[in-house]
Design a protein around this motif. Structure first.
Motif, mmCIF file in Angstrom:
data_model
loop_
_atom_site.group_PDB
_atom_site.id
_atom_site.type_symbol
_atom_site.label_atom_id
_atom_site.label_comp_id
_atom_site.label_asym_id
_atom_site.label_seq_id
_atom_site.Cartn_x
_atom_site.Cartn_y
_atom_site.Cartn_z
ATOM 1 N N THR A 48 5.463 20.711 2.976
ATOM 2 C CA THR A 48 6.032 21.932 2.390
ATOM 3 C C THR A 48 5.071 22.602 1.412
ATOM 4 O O THR A 48 5.417 23.586 0.783
ATOM 5 N N GLU A 49 3.857 22.068 1.299
ATOM 6 C CA GLU A 49 2.911 22.570 0.306
ATOM 7 C C GLU A 49 2.484 24.008 0.584
ATOM 8 O O GLU A 49 2.189 24.761 -0.347
ATOM 9 N N ASP A 50 2.468 24.402 1.862
ATOM 10 C CA ASP A 50 1.949 25.719 2.229
ATOM 11 C C ASP A 50 3.024 26.805 2.256
ATOM 12 O O ASP A 50 2.741 27.957 2.583
ATOM 13 N N ILE A 51 4.266 26.461 1.917
ATOM 14 C CA ILE A 51 5.345 27.453 1.957
ATOM 15 C C ILE A 51 5.249 28.365 0.740
ATOM 16 O O ILE A 51 5.298 27.909 -0.397
ATOM 17 N N SER A 74 10.973 27.577 -4.362
ATOM 18 C CA SER A 74 10.812 28.863 -5.043
ATOM 19 C C SER A 74 10.135 28.688 -6.396
ATOM 20 O O SER A 74 9.223 29.447 -6.755
ATOM 21 N N PHE A 75 10.582 27.681 -7.159
ATOM 22 C CA PHE A 75 9.955 27.402 -8.449
ATOM 23 C C PHE A 75 8.483 27.028 -8.268
ATOM 24 O O PHE A 75 7.621 27.431 -9.051
ATOM 25 N N ARG A 76 8.204 26.279 -7.232
ATOM 26 C CA ARG A 76 6.826 25.865 -6.970
ATOM 27 C C ARG A 76 5.946 27.080 -6.643
ATOM 28 O O ARG A 76 4.814 27.184 -7.116
ATOM 29 N N THR A 77 6.486 27.990 -5.836
ATOM 30 C CA THR A 77 5.748 29.201 -5.495
ATOM 31 C C THR A 77 5.441 30.024 -6.737
ATOM 32 O O THR A 77 4.328 30.528 -6.907
ATOM 33 N N LYS A 78 6.431 30.124 -7.621
ATOM 34 C CA LYS A 78 6.242 30.890 -8.853
ATOM 35 C C LYS A 78 5.163 30.270 -9.732
ATOM 36 O O LYS A 78 4.319 30.973 -10.299
ATOM 37 N N ARG A 79 5.167 28.942 -9.852
ATOM 38 C CA ARG A 79 4.147 28.267 -10.655
ATOM 39 C C ARG A 79 2.764 28.462 -10.049
ATOM 40 O O ARG A 79 1.778 28.659 -10.774
ATOM 41 N N ARG A 80 2.693 28.428 -8.723
ATOM 42 C CA ARG A 80 1.420 28.615 -8.037
ATOM 43 C C ARG A 80 0.882 30.025 -8.294
ATOM 44 O O ARG A 80 -0.310 30.213 -8.517
#
Length: 314
Positions: free
Chosen positions: A150-153, A296-302
């Motif tokens: 799921t890292e690339d989502i 979603s939180f991960r995407t925002k942090r990225r």
């Protein structure tokens, strides 16, 4: 050690389900006072000599709660010992532990001092969030072990906002459903989806229990429609990500089953197994939403890291 953590997280997640269903079973069978106002003992004894049906249900629920609590304590200890460098995993582990303690204390307070129906309705919601934390922890451990990709989502901002919104709204629907259960409003309306026979003069003649029941039905219906619309949008935009794509189809299937079994509760006059499946499907549905929130939180942090790096280079 990762393999051990994965196995323990899977066991903990699976055990959370009978814990949640056990709480619903206690309420639906009227077993909340099965042990009187004694906690953690039952009628002041470790194991009463005469055990009634209600007492057996209550004791079983307490036993499952204790077992799951110990599993989560051990899981949190191992996470801190082996993966304390991973902030996401540590946060999820300690969140699960904190929520487990909180829901146990609320349950104990309800036994010893008693609480209003509105306060008791929050108990299931807290347990649901605890399940979500354990579920996400399990997924995170599988991701670390390269078994879940799921890292690339990357989720767009407008989609993230809608995921947060539907998740918050789902908690409101869950609360309304728990309120239906705790106020004994399950069969206040014996028609579905409307409440025709119970109010021949119109909505203004609804009593409190019918308002609770119909309020939940309306909220659940809107959630079902919203999920359909959001699923169509998500599978269209993220069809290249198999995990995200199929996760949304699973989510739509779960909310569909949730609605069907909600109707069956009325048609079967509150059949116990039907009611428990109703609780099971909303538990799994919220677990999927928590997965989307996590991504979603991960995407925002990225995105924040990328912005920070860009400013540094400039």
């Amino acid at each position: 050690m990762t393999k051990k953590l994965k196995i323990l997280s899977v066991i903990s997640t699976i055990c959370m389900i009978p814990l949640l269903l056990g709480g619903a079973l206690v309420t639906k069978t009227g077993s909340a006072d099965g042990c009187g106002n004694s906690w953690p003992l039952c009628e002041g004894q470790f194991l009463p000599t005469e055990i009634s049906f209600e007492m057996f249900i209550e004791l079983s629920h307490r036993g499952v709660t204790g077992i799951v609590g110990l599993l989560i304590v051990y899981l949190t200890y191992l996470v801190w010992k082996e993966l304390r460098h991973n902030n996401e995993v540590v946060f999820l582990a300690f969140s699960a532990l904190s929520l487990m303690i909180l829901q146990a204390l609320i349950g104990a307070a309800a036994v010893v001092w008693g609480q209003s129906d509105f306060a008791l309705a929050t108990h299931f919601g807290i347990s649901l969030v605890c399940f979500a934390a354990v579920f996400l922890l399990m997924l995170q451990l599988f991701e670390i072990d390269k078994k879940l990709h799921t890292e690339d989502i990357h989720i767009k901002k407008n989609h993230r906002i809608e995921i947060y919104a539907i998740s918050i709204y789902t908690m409101c629907v869950v609360y309304s459903g728990a309120l239906v259960r705790h106020t004994d409003s399950n069969l206040a309306c014996r028609d579905w989806p409307l409440c025709v026979n119970n109010s021949s003069f119109g909505i203004s003649d609804y009593n409190f229990y019918q308002w609770v029941q119909m309020g939940h039905r309306l909220a659940a219906g809107l959630l079902f429609i919203w999920t359909i619309i959001l699923t169509v949008r998500m599978v269209k935009h993220y069809k290249n990500s198999k995990v995200f794509y199929w996760s949304w189809w699973i989510t739509l299937g779960l909310i569909t089953l949730q609605v069907l079994f909600g109707a069956l509760i009325i048609f079967t006059s509150l059949n116990l197994m039907v009611a428990l499946f109703h609780a099971l499907f909303i538990t799994c549905y919220f677990g999927m939403l928590s997965f989307f929130m996590h991504l979603s939180f991960r995407t925002k942090r990225r995105e924040k890291k990328q912005i920070s790096r860009t400013k540094t280079f400039k």
